[in-house]
Design a protein around this motif. Structure first.
Motif, mmCIF file in Angstrom:
data_model
loop_
_atom_site.group_PDB
_atom_site.id
_atom_site.type_symbol
_atom_site.label_atom_id
_atom_site.label_comp_id
_atom_site.label_asym_id
_atom_site.label_seq_id
_atom_site.Cartn_x
_atom_site.Cartn_y
_atom_site.Cartn_z
ATOM 1 N N UNK A 131 0.804 -1.216 0.000
ATOM 2 C CA UNK A 131 0.000 0.000 0.000
ATOM 3 C C UNK A 131 0.840 1.270 0.000
ATOM 4 N N UNK A 132 2.026 1.207 -0.582
ATOM 5 C CA UNK A 132 2.872 2.395 -0.685
ATOM 6 C C UNK A 132 3.235 2.635 -2.136
ATOM 7 N N UNK A 133 3.333 3.907 -2.539
ATOM 8 C CA UNK A 133 3.835 4.166 -3.886
ATOM 9 C C UNK A 133 5.289 3.706 -3.980
ATOM 10 N N UNK A 181 10.377 11.381 4.907
ATOM 11 C CA UNK A 181 9.897 10.290 4.056
ATOM 12 C C UNK A 181 9.146 9.238 4.861
ATOM 13 N N UNK A 182 9.603 8.975 6.089
ATOM 14 C CA UNK A 182 8.897 7.980 6.899
ATOM 15 C C UNK A 182 7.496 8.466 7.239
ATOM 16 N N UNK A 188 4.284 13.632 -2.742
ATOM 17 C CA UNK A 188 5.628 13.084 -2.951
ATOM 18 C C UNK A 188 6.631 14.194 -3.271
ATOM 19 N N UNK A 239 -1.335 5.306 -6.063
ATOM 20 C CA UNK A 239 0.108 5.101 -6.032
ATOM 21 C C UNK A 239 0.775 5.754 -7.244
ATOM 22 N N UNK A 275 7.636 4.706 -5.843
ATOM 23 C CA UNK A 275 8.594 5.814 -5.939
ATOM 24 C C UNK A 275 9.026 6.282 -4.550
ATOM 25 N N UNK A 276 8.060 6.363 -3.642
ATOM 26 C CA UNK A 276 8.355 6.781 -2.278
ATOM 27 C C UNK A 276 9.253 5.752 -1.597
ATOM 28 N N UNK A 318 12.810 6.352 0.047
ATOM 29 C CA UNK A 318 12.964 5.973 1.453
ATOM 30 C C UNK A 318 14.168 5.051 1.606
ATOM 31 N N UNK A 355 -8.731 0.560 -0.033
ATOM 32 C CA UNK A 355 -8.857 -0.794 -0.565
ATOM 33 C C UNK A 355 -9.729 -1.649 0.358
ATOM 34 N N UNK A 356 -9.549 -1.471 1.673
ATOM 35 C CA UNK A 356 -10.370 -2.228 2.620
ATOM 36 C C UNK A 356 -11.854 -1.911 2.473
ATOM 37 N N UNK A 364 -4.260 4.815 1.357
ATOM 38 C CA UNK A 364 -4.510 3.730 0.416
ATOM 39 C C UNK A 364 -5.121 2.511 1.100
ATOM 40 N N UNK A 365 -4.605 2.173 2.275
ATOM 41 C CA UNK A 365 -5.073 0.954 2.948
ATOM 42 C C UNK A 365 -6.579 0.988 3.252
ATOM 43 N N UNK A 417 0.652 8.052 3.149
ATOM 44 C CA UNK A 417 0.181 7.309 1.976
ATOM 45 C C UNK A 417 -0.513 6.027 2.412
ATOM 46 N N UNK A 418 0.114 5.316 3.359
ATOM 47 C CA UNK A 418 -0.472 4.056 3.813
ATOM 48 C C UNK A 418 -1.868 4.296 4.391
ATOM 49 N N UNK A 439 1.952 9.493 -7.280
ATOM 50 C CA UNK A 439 3.263 9.860 -6.723
ATOM 51 C C UNK A 439 4.283 10.065 -7.831
ATOM 52 N N UNK A 458 5.693 10.616 5.512
ATOM 53 C CA UNK A 458 4.882 10.620 4.290
ATOM 54 C C UNK A 458 4.475 9.201 3.908
ATOM 55 N N UNK A 459 5.361 8.229 4.178
ATOM 56 C CA UNK A 459 5.009 6.831 3.950
ATOM 57 C C UNK A 459 3.763 6.464 4.735
#
Lengths: 219, 221
Positions: free
Chosen positions: A64-66, B190-191, B173, B159, A68-69, A73, B205-206, B201-202, B197-198, B162, B193-194
């Motif tokens: 569930x992550x892009x 970045x952590x 991004x 996704x 690119x990111x 990372x 989809x759920x 998106x998560x 995103x999660x 990005x 932003x990760x």
């Protein structure tokens, strides 16, 4: 507008090198991510809860992550975590492996789950160990269900390798973008890049269709 | 190893603006891809014979070319060819739509193809026209069956947005990249932003899977 397509021919060896790195990245990633996916799928089925939870967390996170990111990372965080200075290639490979292992784990999990429980029970009743049952009975049968999906993942992976170009891995996309910025032949190089990806990817996509027709399981 | 989250606290508006654009780009790209994909899928199934060859060629080509390449090509080449500059946002929307619509078209084809032939024949026997049959009988059932696949398309589209960072669309991004470069705090940024995103998106989809679980019986025939 004047176009000079000769730049494409002049840089043919560079582009060929780039294309080879793209293929190499795809091959290596799959070679690592298939066993990785099987391992994660087995861990998710483990009766020891922390192992199952860790594997589930890993898979859900990286699916569930892009990508690119993930590439960025890995580029910034991995050297700090490991204390090693990794090459862009290794970093890109790691990011791709994390992503594709997560996808493959789902593929194998559904492939393994699609084999009826009676088969495991029959194996156990014959005195086989759980490991033997998995290796000799379950895995060979699930291959057929897993193969078409793995083939689709392969093509996605082949395309996704273009994203590691942002951390200067010298694969096809990065090579073409470099030549573009040095020669200022933007339209020619970008079109050549798209054409090369197309020429490499189109047969693979068609091959995937064929594998789906030949090996796809219809219930 | 020491962490410093102050750049995130100081510049949260900068990142939030990026998040807003990511969401806007995702929603519009999902909508346009679904519309174009439905049109292409139906064109391939029921369109005139001369239209099928280019449509199949388009779909298979998009399965072969990375979305990164499509975005970069559109952003840099279209201005050269037409003489008009292309705003990064519109270039990204166009590129993602062209790419994702091909996958939607395949899903539409598979969804409609999974409905038994008898339903089409029954519609004809009742005197319905072909467009009526597709609209009133086939599509309502097929859309339910297509839901899981369309759900993964939604997550793929989010996704893919990005990747718009490479053509300088100031979405999440890109903003993260800029901020990381300015503050020298890439790990924290970045952590975080990760995680963001999660968290987008998560649940999406759920939620689609849940919804499918509720309506799956409508697609059975």
């Amino acid at each position: 507008m004047k176009l000079e397509w000769s730049i494409v021919w002049q840089s043919r060896w560079l582009l060929l090198d780039g294309a080879l790195v793209t293929v190499l990245l795809t091959l290596l990633t799959m070679a690592i991510a298939v066993p990785g996916g099987i391992l994660l799928a087995l861990m998710r089925g483990s009766r020891f809860r922390p192992v199952a939870l860790a594997a589930t967390g890993f898979v859900e996170l990286f699916r569930n992550l892009p990508l690119l990111l993930l590439v960025y990372w890995a580029f910034y965080v991995m050297p700090v975590l490991t204390g090693l200075s990794l090459s862009p290639f290794t970093t890109g490979l790691t990011a791709l492996c994390l992503n594709v292992s997560a996808y493959n784990s789902e593929t194998f999990r559904s492939g393994i789950n699609s084999i009826r429980k009676g088969q495991t029970e029959a194996g156990l009743a014959l005195g086989m160990s759980r490991g033997e049952v998995f290796r000799q009975i379950i895995l060979p049968q699930s291959w057929r269900r897993v193969l078409p999906v793995l083939a689709s993942t392969w093509v996605s992976l082949f395309k996704d390798t273009s994203l590691v170009s942002v951390i200067a891995v010298g694969e096809l996309a990065h090579t073409a973008m470099q030549i573009r910025s040095q020669s200022f032949r933007v339209l020619e190089m970008l079109t050549a890049m798209a054409a090369i990806y197309w020429a490499m990817g189109y047969p693979q996509a068609k091959l995937v269709d064929w594998i789906h027709r030949k090996y796809g399981v219809r219930e | 190893m020491d962490f410093d989250f102050s750049p995130l606290v100081d510049s949260w508006r900068f990142l939030a603006a990026g998040l807003g654009l990511t969401l806007l780009l995702s929603v519009t790209a999902v909508l346009t891809s679904f519309i174009v994909g439905l049109a292409v899928g139906l064109g391939r199934l029921y369109g005139p014979a001369w239209l099928r060859v280019p449509l199949v060629f388009y779909i298979d080509s998009m399965r072969a070319i990375p979305v990164f390449v499509v975005l970069v090509w559109i952003y840099f080449s279209v201005p050269i060819l037409t003489g008009h500059t292309f705003q990064p946002f519109w270039a990204a929307l166009t590129g993602i739509t062209i790419h994702v619509a091909a996958y939607v078209a395949e899903i539409v084809r598979a969804g409609i193809g999974s409905i038994r032939k008898g339903q089409f024949q029954a519609g004809l026997a009742l005197g319905m026209s072909r467009p009526q049959i597709v609209r009133d009988i086939l599509l309502p059932q097929a859309i339910v069956r297509m839901l899981p696949a369309l759900g993964s398309i939604v997550s793929v589209t989010i996704k893919d947005t990005a990747i718009a960072a490479v053509i300088a669309v100031p979405e999440l991004m890109r903003q993260a990249e800029t901020l990381a470069g300015e503050t020298y705090r890439p790990i924290e940024i970045f952590t975080t932003v990760m995680l963001v995103y999660f968290l987008i998106i998560f649940p999406v989809t759920r939620a689609i899977d849940r919804f499918y679980g509720r309506v799956a019986h409508l697609g059975r025939s």
